[in-house]
Each structure stands twice: as C-alpha cells, then as structure tokens.
Design a protein around this motif. Structure first.
Motif, PDB file in Angstrom:
ATOM      1  N   TYR A 169       0.659  -1.083   0.028  1.00  0.00           N
ATOM      2  CA  TYR A 169       0.182   0.061   0.042  1.00  0.00           C
ATOM      3  C   TYR A 169       0.993   1.127   0.082  1.00  0.00           C
ATOM      4  CZ  TYR A 169      -4.351  -2.683   0.972  1.00  0.00           C
ATOM      5  OH  TYR A 169      -5.276  -3.454   0.724  1.00  0.00           O
ATOM      6  N   THR A 170       1.942   1.135   0.448  1.00  0.00           N
ATOM      7  CA  THR A 170       2.970   2.557   0.715  1.00  0.00           C
ATOM      8  C   THR A 170       3.515   2.492  -0.600  1.00  0.00           C
ATOM      9  OG1 THR A 170       3.586   1.718   2.802  1.00  0.00           O
ATOM     10  CG2 THR A 170       4.892   3.269   1.635  1.00  0.00           C
ATOM     11  N   GLY A 171       3.858   1.645  -1.381  1.00  0.00           N
ATOM     12  CA  GLY A 171       4.022   1.899  -2.672  1.00  0.00           C
ATOM     13  C   GLY A 171       3.050   2.597  -3.789  1.00  0.00           C
ATOM     14  N   MET A 172       1.898   2.022  -3.415  1.00  0.00           N
ATOM     15  CA  MET A 172       0.646   2.498  -4.121  1.00  0.00           C
ATOM     16  C   MET A 172       0.408   4.020  -3.732  1.00  0.00           C
ATOM     17  SD  MET A 172      -1.762  -0.880  -3.838  1.00  0.00           S
ATOM     18  CE  MET A 172      -3.019   0.049  -4.619  1.00  0.00           C
ATOM     19  N   ILE A 173       0.687   4.472  -2.735  1.00  0.00           N
ATOM     20  CA  ILE A 173       0.278   5.747  -2.259  1.00  0.00           C
ATOM     21  C   ILE A 173       1.036   6.888  -2.284  1.00  0.00           C
ATOM     22  CG2 ILE A 173      -0.908   6.919  -0.060  1.00  0.00           C
ATOM     23  CD1 ILE A 173      -2.341   4.481   0.584  1.00  0.00           C
ATOM     24  N   LEU A 174       2.382   6.543  -1.591  1.00  0.00           N
ATOM     25  CA  LEU A 174       3.460   7.358  -1.394  1.00  0.00           C
ATOM     26  C   LEU A 174       4.022   8.216  -2.790  1.00  0.00           C
ATOM     27  CD1 LEU A 174       5.276   8.542   0.693  1.00  0.00           C
ATOM     28  CD2 LEU A 174       6.832   6.891   0.333  1.00  0.00           C
ATOM     29  N   PRO A 175       4.469   7.656  -3.955  1.00  0.00           N
ATOM     30  CA  PRO A 175       4.584   8.309  -4.967  1.00  0.00           C
ATOM     31  C   PRO A 175       3.429   9.188  -5.544  1.00  0.00           C
ATOM     32  CG  PRO A 175       5.159   6.076  -5.251  1.00  0.00           C
ATOM     33  CD  PRO A 175       4.169   5.817  -4.303  1.00  0.00           C
ATOM     34  N   LEU A 176       2.242   9.067  -5.197  1.00  0.00           N
ATOM     35  CA  LEU A 176       1.050   9.996  -5.653  1.00  0.00           C
ATOM     36  C   LEU A 176       0.914  11.068  -4.706  1.00  0.00           C
ATOM     37  CD1 LEU A 176      -1.368   7.212  -7.157  1.00  0.00           C
ATOM     38  CD2 LEU A 176       0.445   8.341  -8.340  1.00  0.00           C
ATOM     39  N   MET A 177       1.537  11.131  -3.728  1.00  0.00           N
ATOM     40  CA  MET A 177       0.981  12.201  -2.750  1.00  0.00           C
ATOM     41  C   MET A 177       1.289  13.606  -3.051  1.00  0.00           C
ATOM     42  SD  MET A 177       1.375  10.126   1.073  1.00  0.00           S
ATOM     43  CE  MET A 177       0.337  11.429   1.595  1.00  0.00           C
ATOM     44  N   VAL A 178       2.216  13.875  -3.967  1.00  0.00           N
ATOM     45  CA  VAL A 178       2.915  15.120  -4.574  1.00  0.00           C
ATOM     46  C   VAL A 178       2.621  15.196  -6.165  1.00  0.00           C
ATOM     47  CG1 VAL A 178       4.546  16.837  -4.632  1.00  0.00           C
ATOM     48  CG2 VAL A 178       4.209  15.592  -2.460  1.00  0.00           C
ATOM     49  N   ASP A 179       1.846  16.284  -6.304  1.00  0.00           N
ATOM     50  CA  ASP A 179       1.684  16.453  -7.949  1.00  0.00           C
ATOM     51  C   ASP A 179       1.971  17.717  -8.430  1.00  0.00           C
ATOM     52  OD1 ASP A 179      -1.352  17.116  -9.891  1.00  0.00           O
ATOM     53  OD2 ASP A 179       0.314  15.481 -10.345  1.00  0.00           O
ATOM     54  N   ALA A 180       2.976  17.540  -9.359  1.00  0.00           N
ATOM     55  CA  ALA A 180       3.288  18.966 -10.089  1.00  0.00           C
ATOM     56  C   ALA A 180       2.316  19.933 -10.472  1.00  0.00           C
ATOM     57  CB  ALA A 180       4.380  18.748 -11.256  1.00  0.00           C
ATOM     58  N   ALA A 181       1.208  19.291 -11.069  1.00  0.00           N
ATOM     59  CA  ALA A 181       0.003  20.223 -11.628  1.00  0.00           C
ATOM     60  C   ALA A 181      -0.521  20.950 -10.236  1.00  0.00           C
ATOM     61  CB  ALA A 181      -1.064  19.271 -12.228  1.00  0.00           C
ATOM     62  N   GLY A 182      -0.805  20.125  -9.304  1.00  0.00           N
ATOM     63  CA  GLY A 182      -1.254  20.802  -7.965  1.00  0.00           C
ATOM     64  C   GLY A 182      -0.681  21.866  -7.484  1.00  0.00           C
ATOM     65  N   ILE A 183       0.761  21.731  -7.318  1.00  0.00           N
ATOM     66  CA  ILE A 183       1.879  22.759  -6.989  1.00  0.00           C
ATOM     67  C   ILE A 183       1.453  24.012  -8.148  1.00  0.00           C
ATOM     68  CG2 ILE A 183       4.296  23.463  -6.925  1.00  0.00           C
ATOM     69  CD1 ILE A 183       4.825  20.311  -6.067  1.00  0.00           C
ATOM     70  N   PHE A 184       1.432  23.739  -9.180  1.00  0.00           N
ATOM     71  CA  PHE A 184       1.263  24.876 -10.406  1.00  0.00           C
ATOM     72  C   PHE A 184       0.041  25.551  -9.848  1.00  0.00           C
ATOM     73  CE2 PHE A 184       0.005  26.754 -14.149  1.00  0.00           C
ATOM     74  CZ  PHE A 184       1.105  27.233 -14.636  1.00  0.00           C
ATOM     75  N   ILE A 185      -0.903  24.854  -9.820  1.00  0.00           N
ATOM     76  CA  ILE A 185      -2.237  25.537  -9.499  1.00  0.00           C
ATOM     77  C   ILE A 185      -2.402  26.483  -8.261  1.00  0.00           C
ATOM     78  CG2 ILE A 185      -4.890  25.074  -9.080  1.00  0.00           C
ATOM     79  CD1 ILE A 185      -4.666  22.539 -10.898  1.00  0.00           C
ATOM     80  N   MET A 186      -1.683  25.873  -7.222  1.00  0.00           N
ATOM     81  CA  MET A 186      -1.817  26.532  -5.763  1.00  0.00           C
ATOM     82  C   MET A 186      -0.777  27.529  -5.921  1.00  0.00           C
ATOM     83  SD  MET A 186      -4.051  25.137  -4.386  1.00  0.00           S
ATOM     84  CE  MET A 186      -3.784  26.334  -2.986  1.00  0.00           C
TER      85      MET A 186
END
Length: 308
Positions: A169-186
C-alpha cells in the motif's frame, strides 16, 4: 435641477442594462432561438446516451445485452449483475468488487489529503518565500508536467522494487502524494492574493507558518476544492501507476480489477451487464463529488486565472 440631471443618466443606464445582460440567443428571432435550444438539447441527449445505455444494460441478462446492445428497455429486467458484484449471488460466481472499492477508496482518500497538504505548502513557498534557486525549482516543476507518464513506468518500478515498496500500500500511495500540476495551480492562486493581507498578519506578530495556515489558506478555499476534486479524480482513475506498483490480487483497485475483468480474466462470455454495472458504480463517486462542488470548482479556476 441637480437631482433631475443626475436622475436622467441613471434612468438611461438602467434602461440599457438588461440589453447588455441579455443572453446571446435572446438577441436572435424566435425561430432561431428555438432552433438553437433544440440543437443544445439534442447534443446533450447524445452526450447522455452512453450513460443511459450503461445504466440500462446493468439490468439486462447476458443474451439480452448481446442481442440488443442499444436497447433502452431491458427485455427481462434482472439485478443478477449487481448481486454478483456485491457477493449476493447464489451461484458462487461473485466478483471481488468490494475489495476493489475498498482499495480505491483508501488510496484516493490518502492521496487526496496528501496532495492538498503538500501541494498547497509547496505552492505557497514558490509564490511567496524568497530563497535561492526558487525559479529553477519552479522550472523543474513545470518540466515534470511536460514529461509523459508512460515514460516513467519503468523508473517507477525500479525505484519501488529497490526500496522494497513493490506490491505494498505504501508503494501505491506514497509516489502519488505530491503532484506537479497541483503545485502549479496553488502557486498561481496564491500569487493572486494581495500581499497586504500577509503584511497585516506579520504586523500582528504572525510567522510564516501561522500566516499560511490561519490567514492565506482559508482564503484559498476555491483553489483547495478544485485541487481536491482533481486529486480525487486522478487517484481514483489511476491505472498505470498501480499496474507497475502491484501484482497481487489483494491490492487491486477498481481500475486494475476492471481491466482484468474486461480482458476476460474472470470468466468467458461478453458479460456486458456485469462489466457496465461495475463501470457505472466506479463512476458514481467522482461524478457525485464534482456535481456537489462544481460551483467552487469554477470559482477556483477563475480565481487562478485572474491576477490582481
């Protein structure tokens, strides 16, 4: 005399206001307006037709769905497909849909919470904090957005396998917890907030973290809701990452489980009712989330596009 002189321009402005606010179709003759509305309704019905077929086919039998794939009325309505999905079938041919649903819900909730927190913090740091290499770091963020996701599949697998995170589950969740598009939007949204608000908070003795958490973040509610919708939708519909991050059936999500189902991994035959019923149930959470918060979604998009 002055009252009369000032009242005339106001009356003229009020008389012309409805003309400026009139809808575009309202400026055309009645026949053209009727034709325009009929065209819009027709396009809307064509767009809704696949969803209607998906809903109706879930209540058909396999022979009925194969013989009448475009029929909007089931010949012999049945709930056998939904009984198999929820493990209520007496034939013992159930589908692990609830396990897929649980895994997707767990991953989507944790990934969404992580993206909202980390993306907003990173976006605020890039928008307001002055540190060496800030422009270069933002360039890297934009560059990551330009990289196709398919090109990262093998590196993802190698990294997860090297750190012992493959098929967890860690491998499924951890790499997705930061998103470049979300950083750009914020970042774009935080730059639209007047700096005077933060300066007033600093005068009152608030530090950077307190200003971000108590002053700026509450003002960013439209952008946060937009990010929440996009993050939940993206993690809920994620497929390629889970394809290279897991291999056991216990970690299957709705996307990977339905892909194996559609490819024939759960039995022979077309099984159109079962497949479309599962696809409909997988679509409902994202659709409900969007329709509940679509007003804030539009506000966030507009606020991010307009800078003071």
């Amino acid at each position: 005399m002055n009252a009369t002189a000032t009242a005339a321009p106001k009356a003229k402005a009020n008389a012309t206001a409805p003309a400026r606010g009139r809808p575009v179709l309202g400026r055309f003759p009645l026949p053209l307006r009727v034709l325009g509305y009929a065209l819009v309704v027709g396009v809307g019905l064509v767009y809704l037709l696949p969803f209607a077929l998906q809903l109706v086919t879930g209540f058909k039998t396999d022979p009925d769905a194969a013989a009448h794939p475009l029929g909007l009325v089931p010949t012999t309505p049945t709930t056998a497909a939904y009984q198999r999905l929820f493990g209520l079938s007496q034939a013992g041919d159930g589908v692990p849909f609830l396990r897929w649903l649980g895994n997707s819900t767990l991953v989507a909730v944790l990934v969404t919470a992580g993206r909202v927190l980390f993306d907003s913090m990173a976006g605020y740091a890039l928008a307001r904090l002055r540190f060496r290499g800030r422009s270069l770091l933002f360039g890297f963020v934009v560059g990551v957005m330009a990289v196709p996701g398919v090109a990262l599949l093998i590196p993802k697998f190698l990294v997860l396998n090297s750190f012992g995170l493959f098929d967890t589950y860690t491998g499924m969740i951890l790499p997705l917890m930061v998103d470049a598009a979300g950083i750009f939007i914020m970042k774009q949204f935080f730059e639209s907030i007047p700096r005077e608000v933060e300066e007033a908070a600093r005068v009152d003795g608030a530090g950077v973290i307190r200003t971000f958490w108590s002053v700026v973040l509450p003002m960013a509610r439209p952008a946060l809701i937009t990010l929440t919708i996009l993050s939940f939708q993206g993690s809920w519909n994620e497929f390629t990452h889970f394809l290279v991050a897991t291999q056991s059936g216990q970690y299957e999500t709705l996307t990977t489980g339905l892909a194996r189902f559609v490819s024939g991994g759960l039995g022979g035959g077309t099984q159109y009712p079962l497949k479309l019923a599962a696809a409909l149930l997988a679509t409902l959470p994202v659709a409900a989330l969007f329709f509940c918060f679509q007003r804030y979604f539009v506000q966030g998009a507009n606020s991010g596009a307009v800078k003071e």
